[in-house]
Design a protein around this motif. Structure first.
Motif, PDB file in Angstrom:
ATOM      1  N   ASN A   1       0.823  -1.215   0.000  1.00  0.00           N
ATOM      2  CA  ASN A   1       0.000   0.000   0.000  1.00  0.00           C
ATOM      3  C   ASN A   1       0.858   1.266   0.000  1.00  0.00           C
ATOM      4  OD1 ASN A   1      -2.364  -1.470  -0.026  1.00  0.00           O
ATOM      5  ND2 ASN A   1      -2.617  -1.408   2.190  1.00  0.00           N
ATOM      6  N   LEU A   2       1.945   1.262   0.790  1.00  0.00           N
ATOM      7  CA  LEU A   2       2.822   2.431   0.824  1.00  0.00           C
ATOM      8  C   LEU A   2       3.537   2.635  -0.510  1.00  0.00           C
ATOM      9  CD1 LEU A   2       4.375   2.153   4.385  1.00  0.00           C
ATOM     10  CD2 LEU A   2       2.901   3.966   3.544  1.00  0.00           C
ATOM     11  N   VAL A   3       3.999   1.542  -1.117  1.00  0.00           N
ATOM     12  CA  VAL A   3       4.668   1.648  -2.417  1.00  0.00           C
ATOM     13  C   VAL A   3       3.693   2.159  -3.469  1.00  0.00           C
ATOM     14  CG1 VAL A   3       5.699   0.296  -4.276  1.00  0.00           C
ATOM     15  CG2 VAL A   3       6.481  -0.032  -1.945  1.00  0.00           C
ATOM     16  N   ASN A   4       2.474   1.632  -3.473  1.00  0.00           N
ATOM     17  CA  ASN A   4       1.471   2.109  -4.427  1.00  0.00           C
ATOM     18  C   ASN A   4       1.176   3.589  -4.230  1.00  0.00           C
ATOM     19  OD1 ASN A   4       1.237  -0.361  -5.689  1.00  0.00           O
ATOM     20  ND2 ASN A   4      -0.479  -1.029  -4.419  1.00  0.00           N
ATOM     21  N   TYR A   5       1.090   4.033  -2.984  1.00  0.00           N
ATOM     22  CA  TYR A   5       0.859   5.443  -2.703  1.00  0.00           C
ATOM     23  C   TYR A   5       2.023   6.287  -3.221  1.00  0.00           C
ATOM     24  CZ  TYR A   5       0.361   9.813  -0.191  1.00  0.00           C
ATOM     25  OH  TYR A   5       0.268  11.145   0.114  1.00  0.00           O
ATOM     26  N   CYS A   6       3.249   5.845  -2.945  1.00  0.00           N
ATOM     27  CA  CYS A   6       4.421   6.586  -3.422  1.00  0.00           C
ATOM     28  C   CYS A   6       4.467   6.629  -4.944  1.00  0.00           C
ATOM     29  CB  CYS A   6       5.701   5.958  -2.873  1.00  0.00           C
ATOM     30  SG  CYS A   6       5.964   6.286  -1.128  1.00  0.00           S
ATOM     31  N   HIS A   7       4.146   5.506  -5.574  1.00  0.00           N
ATOM     32  CA  HIS A   7       4.122   5.490  -7.039  1.00  0.00           C
ATOM     33  C   HIS A   7       3.081   6.462  -7.582  1.00  0.00           C
ATOM     34  CE1 HIS A   7       6.049   1.248  -7.509  1.00  0.00           C
ATOM     35  NE2 HIS A   7       6.928   2.179  -7.206  1.00  0.00           N
ATOM     36  N   SER A   8       1.918   6.503  -6.945  1.00  0.00           N
ATOM     37  CA  SER A   8       0.862   7.401  -7.433  1.00  0.00           C
ATOM     38  C   SER A   8       1.282   8.858  -7.317  1.00  0.00           C
ATOM     39  CB  SER A   8      -0.446   7.160  -6.676  1.00  0.00           C
ATOM     40  OG  SER A   8      -0.355   7.643  -5.358  1.00  0.00           O
ATOM     41  N   ARG A   9       2.102   9.182  -6.331  1.00  0.00           N
ATOM     42  CA  ARG A   9       2.548  10.562  -6.160  1.00  0.00           C
ATOM     43  C   ARG A   9       3.819  10.855  -6.967  1.00  0.00           C
ATOM     44  NH1 ARG A   9       0.261  13.312  -1.679  1.00  0.00           N
ATOM     45  NH2 ARG A   9       1.293  15.023  -2.732  1.00  0.00           N
ATOM     46  N   TYR A  10       4.744   9.918  -6.959  1.00  0.00           N
ATOM     47  CA  TYR A  10       6.053  10.125  -7.559  1.00  0.00           C
ATOM     48  C   TYR A  10       6.037  10.012  -9.080  1.00  0.00           C
ATOM     49  CZ  TYR A  10      10.995   9.094  -8.557  1.00  0.00           C
ATOM     50  OH  TYR A  10      12.255   9.085  -9.062  1.00  0.00           O
ATOM     51  N   LEU A  11       5.248   9.092  -9.604  1.00  0.00           N
ATOM     52  CA  LEU A  11       5.217   8.850 -11.048  1.00  0.00           C
ATOM     53  C   LEU A  11       4.093   9.612 -11.739  1.00  0.00           C
ATOM     54  CD1 LEU A  11       5.903   5.013 -10.923  1.00  0.00           C
ATOM     55  CD2 LEU A  11       7.548   6.850 -11.334  1.00  0.00           C
ATOM     56  N   LYS A  12       3.721  10.728 -11.195  1.00  0.00           N
ATOM     57  CA  LYS A  12       2.625  11.523 -11.719  1.00  0.00           C
ATOM     58  C   LYS A  12       3.176  12.836 -12.277  1.00  0.00           C
ATOM     59  CE  LYS A  12      -1.330  13.918  -9.749  1.00  0.00           C
ATOM     60  NZ  LYS A  12      -2.104  14.054  -8.525  1.00  0.00           N
ATOM     61  N   GLY A  13       2.874  13.087 -13.510  1.00  0.00           N
ATOM     62  CA  GLY A  13       3.279  14.352 -14.133  1.00  0.00           C
ATOM     63  C   GLY A  13       4.785  14.536 -14.146  1.00  0.00           C
ATOM     64  N   MET A  14       5.231  15.681 -13.679  1.00  0.00           N
ATOM     65  CA  MET A  14       6.653  16.048 -13.695  1.00  0.00           C
ATOM     66  C   MET A  14       7.331  15.791 -12.353  1.00  0.00           C
ATOM     67  SD  MET A  14       7.208  17.508 -16.732  1.00  0.00           S
ATOM     68  CE  MET A  14       8.472  18.726 -16.607  1.00  0.00           C
ATOM     69  N   THR A  15       6.665  15.115 -11.442  1.00  0.00           N
ATOM     70  CA  THR A  15       7.193  14.965 -10.093  1.00  0.00           C
ATOM     71  C   THR A  15       8.537  14.254 -10.073  1.00  0.00           C
ATOM     72  OG1 THR A  15       4.937  14.872  -9.255  1.00  0.00           O
ATOM     73  CG2 THR A  15       6.672  14.131  -7.780  1.00  0.00           C
ATOM     74  N   ALA A  16       8.649  13.120 -10.750  1.00  0.00           N
ATOM     75  CA  ALA A  16       9.906  12.364 -10.749  1.00  0.00           C
ATOM     76  C   ALA A  16      11.043  13.220 -11.298  1.00  0.00           C
ATOM     77  CB  ALA A  16       9.761  11.081 -11.556  1.00  0.00           C
ATOM     78  N   TYR A  17      10.804  13.918 -12.402  1.00  0.00           N
ATOM     79  CA  TYR A  17      11.832  14.787 -12.975  1.00  0.00           C
ATOM     80  C   TYR A  17      12.237  15.873 -11.990  1.00  0.00           C
ATOM     81  CZ  TYR A  17      13.908  18.492 -15.754  1.00  0.00           C
ATOM     82  OH  TYR A  17      14.735  19.470 -16.213  1.00  0.00           O
TER      83      TYR A  17
ATOM     84  N   THR B   1      17.327  12.340  -1.653  1.00  0.00           N
ATOM     85  CA  THR B   1      18.348  11.579  -2.362  1.00  0.00           C
ATOM     86  C   THR B   1      17.981  10.105  -2.344  1.00  0.00           C
ATOM     87  OG1 THR B   1      19.641  11.349  -0.342  1.00  0.00           O
ATOM     88  CG2 THR B   1      20.172  13.217  -1.768  1.00  0.00           C
ATOM     89  N   ASP B   2      18.487   9.369  -3.284  1.00  0.00           N
ATOM     90  CA  ASP B   2      18.262   7.916  -3.358  1.00  0.00           C
ATOM     91  C   ASP B   2      16.781   7.545  -3.333  1.00  0.00           C
ATOM     92  OD1 ASP B   2      21.016   7.622  -3.340  1.00  0.00           O
ATOM     93  OD2 ASP B   2      21.088   7.461  -1.155  1.00  0.00           O
ATOM     94  N   VAL B   3      16.014   8.184  -4.194  1.00  0.00           N
ATOM     95  CA  VAL B   3      14.571   7.933  -4.236  1.00  0.00           C
ATOM     96  C   VAL B   3      14.286   6.470  -4.544  1.00  0.00           C
ATOM     97  CG1 VAL B   3      12.409   8.534  -5.394  1.00  0.00           C
ATOM     98  CG2 VAL B   3      14.099  10.298  -4.920  1.00  0.00           C
ATOM     99  N   ASP B   4      15.046   5.896  -5.455  1.00  0.00           N
ATOM    100  CA  ASP B   4      14.814   4.494  -5.807  1.00  0.00           C
ATOM    101  C   ASP B   4      14.979   3.577  -4.603  1.00  0.00           C
ATOM    102  OD1 ASP B   4      17.503   5.196  -5.768  1.00  0.00           O
ATOM    103  OD2 ASP B   4      18.063   3.608  -7.167  1.00  0.00           O
ATOM    104  N   GLN B   5      15.998   3.802  -3.792  1.00  0.00           N
ATOM    105  CA  GLN B   5      16.195   2.982  -2.599  1.00  0.00           C
ATOM    106  C   GLN B   5      15.083   3.214  -1.584  1.00  0.00           C
ATOM    107  OE1 GLN B   5      19.945   3.287  -0.534  1.00  0.00           O
ATOM    108  NE2 GLN B   5      19.086   2.376   1.300  1.00  0.00           N
TER     109      GLN B   5
END
Length: 190
Positions: free
Chosen positions: A7-23, A33-37
């Motif tokens: 659930n936490l990973v899905n929440y982070c994905h919904s926020r992080y992989l949305k629009g220009m957020t990751a960039y 730092t180390d967002v992937d980790q």
């Protein structure tokens, strides 16, 4: 733990992989730092720790309430009071006998940090060390740091094992003996 982590990973994905957020996080900001980790490993470790904390706090609390109620019904209010007194005294005794695990762990982390630092220093100066034939000396320093870390880790593990054994005997078996003694005294003197 798996559901919480998912659930936490899905929440982070919904926020992080949305629009220009990751960039924006990866290229324009240095706050995270180390967002992937953090998404892949840290969330899973945090979820496991949270579940363990919940299990270690809630289950013993329920056990205490249920056993105290049953003991009170069987032998009166004196039974839980004797057991409570025993647990308080044994906890104080264990605290006095326990080594400072916080300080020991802190020292272990410092030794590991120094060991890693030596490896990084070696990697940064590899060419200079190779041409000046300093491999033997550097190896001795690095292996000495590793031996120091390993010896302290083994010491910490032995201390932890001894305290675990002592804790099991005092809390589990000692409490059983005190409980039996109290019940037998009730039977013998009533």
């Amino acid at each position: 733990a798996t559901d919480l982590s998912e659930n936490l990973v899905n929440y982070c994905h919904s926020r992080y992989l949305k629009g220009m957020t990751a960039y924006q996080v990866l290229r324009l900001s240095s706050r995270v730092t180390d967002v992937d980790q953090r998404i892949t490993q840290d969330i899973e470790e945090w979820a496991s720790s949270a579940v363990l904390i919940f299990q270690n706090l809630v289950k013993p609390g329920i056990d205490v309430v249920l056993y105290s109620r049953a003991l009170t019904q069987a032998v009166g209010v004196g039974g839980p009071m004797v057991m409570l007194g025993y647990f308080v005294l044994s906890s104080v005794a264990l605290r006095i006998m326990s080594p400072g695990f916080g300080q020991l762990t802190s020292r272990l982390q410092k030794l590991m940090g120094f060991y890693r630092f030596l490896h990084m220093r070696y990697a940064a100066r590899a060419e200079e060390i190779a041409f000046s034939y300093g491999n033997g000396w550097e190896r001795g320093v690095i292996e000495g740091a590793h031996r120091s870390h390993d010896a302290h880790r083994r010491f910490l593990q032995r201390q932890s094992l001894l305290m675990s054994i002592l804790d099991n005997y005092i809390i589990k078996y000692g409490a059983t003996v005190v409980g039996f003694a109290f019940v037998l005294s009730k039977i013998a003197f009533d």
